[in-house]
Motif scaffolding. Sequence first.
Motif, PDB file in Angstrom:
ATOM      1  N   GLY A   1       0.788  -1.234   0.000  1.00 42.02           N
ATOM      2  CA  GLY A   1       0.000   0.000   0.000  1.00 42.02           C
ATOM      3  C   GLY A   1       0.809   1.266   0.000  1.00 42.02           C
ATOM      4  O   GLY A   1       0.258   2.356   0.214  1.00 42.02           O
ATOM      5  N   ALA A   2       2.122   1.190  -0.230  1.00 41.79           N
ATOM      6  CA  ALA A   2       2.936   2.399  -0.287  1.00 41.79           C
ATOM      7  C   ALA A   2       2.542   3.238  -1.494  1.00 41.79           C
ATOM      8  O   ALA A   2       2.092   2.718  -2.520  1.00 41.79           O
ATOM      9  CB  ALA A   2       4.417   2.042  -0.361  1.00 41.79           C
ATOM     10  N   LEU A   3       2.707   4.554  -1.351  1.00 44.38           N
ATOM     11  CA  LEU A   3       2.313   5.480  -2.411  1.00 44.38           C
ATOM     12  C   LEU A   3       3.502   5.863  -3.273  1.00 44.38           C
ATOM     13  O   LEU A   3       4.612   6.077  -2.766  1.00 44.38           O
ATOM     14  CB  LEU A   3       1.721   6.755  -1.797  1.00 44.38           C
ATOM     15  CG  LEU A   3       0.424   6.579  -1.003  1.00 44.38           C
ATOM     16  CD1 LEU A   3       0.069   7.870  -0.301  1.00 44.38           C
ATOM     17  CD2 LEU A   3      -0.708   6.140  -1.917  1.00 44.38           C
ATOM     18  N   ASN A   4       3.257   5.940  -4.554  1.00 46.75           N
ATOM     19  CA  ASN A   4       4.262   6.449  -5.477  1.00 46.75           C
ATOM     20  C   ASN A   4       3.801   7.840  -5.893  1.00 46.75           C
ATOM     21  O   ASN A   4       3.097   8.011  -6.880  1.00 46.75           O
ATOM     22  CB  ASN A   4       4.383   5.529  -6.693  1.00 46.75           C
ATOM     23  CG  ASN A   4       5.445   6.014  -7.661  1.00 46.75           C
ATOM     24  OD1 ASN A   4       6.300   6.825  -7.305  1.00 46.75           O
ATOM     25  ND2 ASN A   4       5.380   5.544  -8.898  1.00 46.75           N
ATOM     26  N   LEU A   5       4.192   8.827  -5.067  1.00 44.86           N
ATOM     27  CA  LEU A   5       3.749  10.190  -5.306  1.00 44.86           C
ATOM     28  C   LEU A   5       4.770  10.925  -6.160  1.00 44.86           C
ATOM     29  O   LEU A   5       5.751  10.335  -6.608  1.00 44.86           O
ATOM     30  CB  LEU A   5       3.514  10.907  -3.974  1.00 44.86           C
ATOM     31  CG  LEU A   5       2.407  10.254  -3.120  1.00 44.86           C
ATOM     32  CD1 LEU A   5       2.362  10.873  -1.745  1.00 44.86           C
ATOM     33  CD2 LEU A   5       1.052  10.374  -3.799  1.00 44.86           C
ATOM     34  N   ALA A   6       4.564  12.192  -6.380  1.00 46.04           N
ATOM     35  CA  ALA A   6       5.471  12.941  -7.250  1.00 46.04           C
ATOM     36  C   ALA A   6       5.561  14.378  -6.769  1.00 46.04           C
ATOM     37  O   ALA A   6       4.609  14.928  -6.213  1.00 46.04           O
ATOM     38  CB  ALA A   6       4.975  12.901  -8.701  1.00 46.04           C
ATOM     39  N   SER A   7       6.718  14.954  -6.984  1.00 41.51           N
ATOM     40  CA  SER A   7       6.898  16.386  -6.752  1.00 41.51           C
ATOM     41  C   SER A   7       7.793  16.904  -7.857  1.00 41.51           C
ATOM     42  O   SER A   7       8.696  16.195  -8.322  1.00 41.51           O
ATOM     43  CB  SER A   7       7.537  16.641  -5.382  1.00 41.51           C
ATOM     44  OG  SER A   7       8.798  16.009  -5.298  1.00 41.51           O
ATOM     45  N   PRO A   8       7.546  18.133  -8.313  1.00 39.67           N
ATOM     46  CA  PRO A   8       8.335  18.654  -9.429  1.00 39.67           C
ATOM     47  C   PRO A   8       9.784  18.887  -9.027  1.00 39.67           C
ATOM     48  O   PRO A   8      10.055  19.530  -8.023  1.00 39.67           O
ATOM     49  CB  PRO A   8       7.633  19.981  -9.758  1.00 39.67           C
ATOM     50  CG  PRO A   8       6.915  20.363  -8.512  1.00 39.67           C
ATOM     51  CD  PRO A   8       6.544  19.088  -7.835  1.00 39.67           C
ATOM     52  N   GLU A   9      10.722  18.332  -9.782  1.00 35.69           N
ATOM     53  CA  GLU A   9      12.141  18.537  -9.515  1.00 35.69           C
ATOM     54  C   GLU A   9      12.833  18.943 -10.804  1.00 35.69           C
ATOM     55  O   GLU A   9      12.658  18.312 -11.849  1.00 35.69           O
ATOM     56  CB  GLU A   9      12.784  17.260  -8.958  1.00 35.69           C
ATOM     57  CG  GLU A   9      12.328  16.931  -7.551  1.00 35.69           C
ATOM     58  CD  GLU A   9      13.251  15.902  -6.888  1.00 35.69           C
ATOM     59  OE1 GLU A   9      14.446  16.181  -6.741  1.00 35.69           O
ATOM     60  OE2 GLU A   9      12.747  14.827  -6.546  1.00 35.69           O
ATOM     61  N   VAL A  10      13.605  20.017 -10.715  1.00 38.55           N
ATOM     62  CA  VAL A  10      14.316  20.500 -11.888  1.00 38.55           C
ATOM     63  C   VAL A  10      15.796  20.629 -11.570  1.00 38.55           C
ATOM     64  O   VAL A  10      16.210  20.669 -10.405  1.00 38.55           O
ATOM     65  CB  VAL A  10      13.769  21.871 -12.359  1.00 38.55           C
ATOM     66  CG1 VAL A  10      12.346  21.743 -12.839  1.00 38.55           C
ATOM     67  CG2 VAL A  10      13.872  22.908 -11.256  1.00 38.55           C
ATOM     68  N   LYS A  11      16.583  20.690 -12.619  1.00 38.68           N
ATOM     69  CA  LYS A  11      18.033  20.845 -12.494  1.00 38.68           C
ATOM     70  C   LYS A  11      18.421  22.170 -13.111  1.00 38.68           C
ATOM     71  O   LYS A  11      18.054  22.483 -14.243  1.00 38.68           O
ATOM     72  CB  LYS A  11      18.746  19.678 -13.199  1.00 38.68           C
ATOM     73  CG  LYS A  11      20.263  19.748 -13.107  1.00 38.68           C
ATOM     74  CD  LYS A  11      20.895  18.418 -13.486  1.00 38.68           C
ATOM     75  CE  LYS A  11      20.617  17.998 -14.907  1.00 38.68           C
ATOM     76  NZ  LYS A  11      21.304  16.772 -15.307  1.00 38.68           N
ATOM     77  N   ILE A  12      19.143  22.977 -12.324  1.00 37.58           N
ATOM     78  CA  ILE A  12      19.607  24.274 -12.808  1.00 37.58           C
ATOM     79  C   ILE A  12      21.033  24.111 -13.316  1.00 37.58           C
ATOM     80  O   ILE A  12      21.901  23.606 -12.603  1.00 37.58           O
ATOM     81  CB  ILE A  12      19.588  25.332 -11.681  1.00 37.58           C
ATOM     82  CG1 ILE A  12      18.240  25.346 -10.954  1.00 37.58           C
ATOM     83  CG2 ILE A  12      19.942  26.709 -12.230  1.00 37.58           C
ATOM     84  CD1 ILE A  12      17.095  25.889 -11.728  1.00 37.58           C
ATOM     85  N   HIS A  13      21.275  24.514 -14.547  1.00 34.91           N
ATOM     86  CA  HIS A  13      22.636  24.481 -15.089  1.00 34.91           C
ATOM     87  C   HIS A  13      23.309  25.822 -14.812  1.00 34.91           C
ATOM     88  O   HIS A  13      22.800  26.877 -15.225  1.00 34.91           O
ATOM     89  CB  HIS A  13      22.603  24.221 -16.601  1.00 34.91           C
ATOM     90  CG  HIS A  13      22.087  22.862 -16.959  1.00 34.91           C
ATOM     91  ND1 HIS A  13      22.866  21.735 -16.898  1.00 34.91           N
ATOM     92  CD2 HIS A  13      20.855  22.445 -17.352  1.00 34.91           C
ATOM     93  CE1 HIS A  13      22.152  20.681 -17.258  1.00 34.91           C
ATOM     94  NE2 HIS A  13      20.919  21.087 -17.529  1.00 34.91           N
ATOM     95  N   LEU A  14      24.433  25.779 -14.101  1.00 30.39           N
ATOM     96  CA  LEU A  14      25.170  26.994 -13.790  1.00 30.39           C
ATOM     97  C   LEU A  14      26.340  27.152 -14.747  1.00 30.39           C
ATOM     98  O   LEU A  14      26.939  26.169 -15.207  1.00 30.39           O
ATOM     99  CB  LEU A  14      25.679  26.959 -12.345  1.00 30.39           C
ATOM    100  CG  LEU A  14      24.600  26.808 -11.248  1.00 30.39           C
ATOM    101  CD1 LEU A  14      25.245  26.738  -9.882  1.00 30.39           C
ATOM    102  CD2 LEU A  14      23.607  27.959 -11.314  1.00 30.39           C
TER     103      LEU A  14
END
Length: 989
Positions: free
Chosen positions: A671-684
Amino acid sequence: MVEISIRKRPRAEAVVTQRKFFKKTARGKVIKVLRERYLRDDVTCGIGSCSVCASTTAEDLPALGQVHELFPNGHFLLPDTNVFLNQMDLMESALFNPPIILLQTVLEEVRHRSLPLYNRLKAITKMEEKKVWIFYNEYRSETAIVREDGESPNDRNDRGIRKATAWYNSHISLVHRGKQKLPTVVLMTEDVANRQKAEKDGITSISVRKYIEAMKEASQLSDLLSVAGSNELEPTKAVSGRTALYSDYLSPSTLLAGVKAGALHQGHFNANQYNYLEGNVPVPAFTKPILLVGRENMNRAVQGDVVVVEVFDEKEWKAPADEVVDQDATLKDDDAEASEDEGSDDDITAREAKALRSENAAKRILERQPTGRIVGVIKRNWRAYVCHIDSTSLTSSNTTSLSQQTVFATPVSRLLPRIRMRTRQAPTLVGQKILVTIDKWDITSRYPEGHFVRALGKAESKEAEQESLLLEFEVPYRPFGKAILDCLPVEGDKWVVPPKSETSPEWRDRQDLRDLIICSIDPPNCQDIDDALHARPLPNGNIEAGVHIADVSHFVHSDNPMDSEAASRGTTVYLVDKRIDMLPSLLGTNLCSLRPYVERLAFSAIWELTPHAEIVNVRFTKSVIASKAAFTYEEAQIRKDDPNRKDELTEGIRLLNSLAQKLKAGRMAAGALNLASPEVKIHLQSAESSDPIDVEQKEMMETNSLVEEFMLLANISVAAKIQESFPQTAVLRRHLPPPPTNFEKLQDILRKRKGMTLDVSSSGALADSLDKCIDPNLPAFNTLVRIMATRCMLSAEYFSSGSVARDTFGHYGLASPIYTHFTSPIRRYADVLAHRQLSAAIGYTTLHATLHSKSHVERVLEVVNRRHRMAQMAGRASVEFYVGLALKARGQKGQVREEAFVIRTFRNGLGVFVSKLGIEGLVMFKRDTQFDAENYTITVPSSSPNGPEDVTISVFDKVVVDIEVEKDKNTQRGRVKMTLVSPVDSRAL
């Protein structure tokens, strides 16, 4: 700073004072208490070269004090308690450096009244540039007093402060015997009655403002003065001649009685980021937060205040407003000077009343919430806020003048109200980020009043933006002090694990695992490597897998300065271009970091697993390891996928990956959840310049999941062990099931817009439902729904096992009955505590007394929870800021066109989510639209009779937006602005 050490003296020679009083115990029994003090006459005064006290240390107060316009013969300041409670910003200023006598009475009263201010006061006493002497007046025979019958504690303390001031002046006359011009000890107090009593006794006293006005730095220092004149938690009355905008607060005793009886409700006030005229207060009695509509019902509450709410009759309950109401737009014509009497400002009142209208609120039965009003404040959350001066609030005649004027300070956070502030520096502060503290909020004032603390630098400059972000989220970023650094190994970066020996303390009861094929897998450029892993087949056909965690508790010992600092910081804070460490870098990035090719101390969890990832047994041991490689996720993925690699290290990664897949499958089945959150990568552009040049979505690989699964397994295994050993104080982490009402809106949107059902009866049912939320025409739709579901969840929190019921230990998202954090002790203080408990559980060490105290663990974890939340918000804000800079660098004229999903509809706009960039934004419509709150749609009318037909836009629709960076009025830095391009161009509206 010097604290005196009282010389030992025979008890028979000390004067004894005693006080009897009666105390009621928790069980209602009344007992007699006798308190004794042994007084002495050798408590030194701290004045340099004092022949009477024989005080000759280099850090004493200057012998003649300091010359001041009002005290030309020299003086010493002796502030009373309220000076430190109300004027701490002044006391901390580098421009304010008179010699200060700090009485023990004052120090203890500040500690009793406010622990944060007490900590700031203690910090002042340690500043090298400050001249502060702590005088233990309660133990000097001539200055100690006993509380008289019928005397209040406050009056007793004021009398003691006056007596100490008088003693100091007579003492100085002995020190400078024969001299006509003597320095004066001046009692500084804002209490008029106290000043009158002092003057009656022949004691020189002065108010803070009068003292400041006679200094050459008066223009700068006067801005630091708090305008608070009374306790803000007490009821306040309308100023004569001015109309009250708010109701008085009920008395503290009435509030507490009402909460206890269930007639009133207590909770934290949350402001609405989209509508400054709405807020809510979650309370246990209702499944939905109590809605507060209008400034009268919010009654001067500020984000985070602990408030008491009265709930209206159910027939008055409402749904939240469906319109974006911007404070800047509604209040744009308000005048900071003229609004001293806002009660007559009918225009603004009418505009706010119009903004509060919600035609469909009564119809939206599903969204109705308990509605009420704030009747009192238990605890203010006021602090220094990052702001900027609203240039329009400067009077036209005062745009360059340094005369005092009243202006608006606009906080960076949209959750906070404007702050009215009087300053002489307004023209020079325009265009800068500044810190402003709220002092009071009268019932006759639309805005709270505050004072200037300091300038941070030019808005949009990288240095000012970085510091303002840290201050906004209360991230401690001061350098580590000498006392903390003195706790580090004396060998510094030359420290190494000593050769194996039976007599070596490092090797005592440690297992030698240096021959194991261990590696670490982390994000690129990771320097604080907390964890490493290994896996190898066993002769019996099973598999041995190990998680090896940096042994931070070997270097960070309980109850020393470094431990106290780590507990205060709570966590390392990760920003796009920098890291604010919880521990000094010598530990975090060197001695504790599990670097490859060097021996390191570790705490290992080692399992025997079947090929199907079933646990046969687990053991925990202190160890010494030597990592064979440090991979990024991408490097480990490439190595695993290369069929030509057959070496032990690669095979170990493949074995770990195979087990991780089965562990994850088992969790999901439970019953574990596979949730999501927005993740981005910043190129410096480079590490040196840290200029962003592009932004993209992070790619998640199998190796990310590999590491995650074994960290989860370690945390679950350790949690069970420490809870078994320390059932009252185990440091655990839980994720409570969200109330079903949290999902009602998302369920309704899915049903009406997509014909889909979301079952939230259990985590397993929710997981299954989310798996079925698929739109073949929109591949990103499922991820979007998971992101929206994540926002319906409660936050996970650390807790002490003895402080909550056993059936509430579980972690809802992981579907685990017990959980803790063990795997990142370099960057999380809760993990350090778990290490200490696990060490004691396996008999390696004894448990420090503080970790046997449930109340102590609860206090520490309260701080850690707060720091953890703030660190998350600081990290997100840093990403948002750099995404804006990257878009400005990437697009033509700072404009980029991207696809987005509609996630929310308002009467006057849309909330959209750009998955590629991981950012949200508002698209606002200036023209009237047709809004259907029931069906989550907004219809944009045709711009001309012969033009295109009306366009209807719904939640979950895919749209195209132009994204550009504009200067935000609140933050005074680049903000992402979104304009709808398709299906309709909002610029034409």
